[in-house]
Design a protein around this motif. Sequence first.
Motif, short mmCIF file in Angstrom:
data_model
loop_
_atom_site.label_atom_id
_atom_site.label_comp_id
_atom_site.label_asym_id
_atom_site.label_seq_id
_atom_site.Cartn_x
_atom_site.Cartn_y
_atom_site.Cartn_z
N MET A 149 64.63 48.68 52.13
CA MET A 149 63.50 49.55 51.89
C MET A 149 63.98 50.90 51.34
O MET A 149 63.37 51.45 50.44
CB MET A 149 62.70 49.74 53.17
N LYS A 150 65.09 51.42 51.88
CA LYS A 150 65.59 52.71 51.39
C LYS A 150 65.97 52.62 49.92
O LYS A 150 65.72 53.56 49.16
CB LYS A 150 66.79 53.17 52.22
N ARG A 151 66.57 51.51 49.52
CA ARG A 151 66.93 51.36 48.10
C ARG A 151 65.67 51.32 47.24
O ARG A 151 65.63 51.91 46.17
CB ARG A 151 67.74 50.07 47.89
N TRP A 152 64.65 50.61 47.69
CA TRP A 152 63.40 50.52 46.93
C TRP A 152 62.75 51.88 46.81
O TRP A 152 62.24 52.25 45.76
CB TRP A 152 62.47 49.52 47.60
N LEU A 153 62.76 52.66 47.89
CA LEU A 153 62.18 53.99 47.85
C LEU A 153 62.94 54.91 46.89
O LEU A 153 62.35 55.80 46.29
CB LEU A 153 62.14 54.61 49.25
N ALA A 154 64.24 54.70 46.76
CA ALA A 154 65.06 55.56 45.89
C ALA A 154 64.99 55.17 44.42
O ALA A 154 65.37 55.96 43.56
CB ALA A 154 66.51 55.52 46.37
N GLU A 155 64.50 53.98 44.10
CA GLU A 155 64.43 53.54 42.70
C GLU A 155 63.60 54.50 41.87
O GLU A 155 62.48 54.85 42.23
CB GLU A 155 63.81 52.14 42.61
N THR A 200 62.72 61.06 49.05
CA THR A 200 62.18 59.92 49.80
C THR A 200 60.71 60.16 50.13
O THR A 200 59.88 59.27 49.98
CB THR A 200 62.99 59.69 51.09
N PHE A 201 60.38 61.38 50.55
CA PHE A 201 58.98 61.72 50.85
C PHE A 201 58.11 61.53 49.62
O PHE A 201 57.03 60.94 49.71
CB PHE A 201 58.92 63.17 51.33
N ASP A 202 58.54 62.07 48.49
CA ASP A 202 57.76 61.93 47.25
C ASP A 202 57.57 60.46 46.90
O ASP A 202 56.50 60.04 46.48
CB ASP A 202 58.44 62.66 46.10
N SER A 203 58.62 59.68 47.08
CA SER A 203 58.56 58.26 46.76
C SER A 203 57.55 57.53 47.64
O SER A 203 56.80 56.68 47.16
CB SER A 203 59.94 57.64 46.94
N VAL A 204 57.51 57.86 48.93
CA VAL A 204 56.57 57.20 49.84
C VAL A 204 55.14 57.41 49.37
O VAL A 204 54.36 56.46 49.26
CB VAL A 204 56.76 57.71 51.29
N THR A 252 65.96 58.39 58.12
CA THR A 252 66.42 59.32 57.09
C THR A 252 66.68 60.68 57.70
O THR A 252 65.76 61.31 58.25
CB THR A 252 65.38 59.43 55.95
N GLN A 253 67.91 61.13 57.64
CA GLN A 253 68.27 62.44 58.18
C GLN A 253 67.50 63.52 57.43
O GLN A 253 67.39 63.49 56.21
CB GLN A 253 69.77 62.66 58.04
N GLY A 254 66.94 64.45 58.17
CA GLY A 254 66.18 65.55 57.58
C GLY A 254 64.68 65.35 57.66
O GLY A 254 63.91 66.28 57.45
#
Length: 91
Positions: free
Chosen positions: A1-7, A17-21, A45-47
Motif C-alpha cells: 500500500m505504501k508503494r501504491w500511495l507513493a506512485e 503520503t497525506f496528499d496521495s491519500v 508512517t513516521q510523522g
Amino acid sequence: MKRWLAEGYETSSPGGTFDSVSERFLDRHLSPSQKAALLRALKDTQGIRYRGNAEDRAGRVGAASTVESRCGGLPKEQTLLFDPRNGNLLA
C-alpha cells in the motif's frame, strides 16, 4: 500500500503520503480491505499522528490523523478525517 500511495510523487514524505491519500479517495472506490491497508500504512508512517476523534466543518465526527508538512511550499498542518464505521475519508 505504501508503494501504491507513493506512485507519481517525487517523495514518500509524510506530507506526500497525506496528499496521495486524499487524491486516491477522489478517483477510486476502495474495498474495505484496501481502506484498512491504507489506514495501517498511515499508522506506520513516521510523522503522521493519530489525534483521536475530531469534528469537521460539516459537523461530522471521525478519526483524525495529522501531519506537519512543507509539501507545496509553506509549512502547514494537514488533517485527514475518516469515518470510523467504514473507513471513508470525510474531510
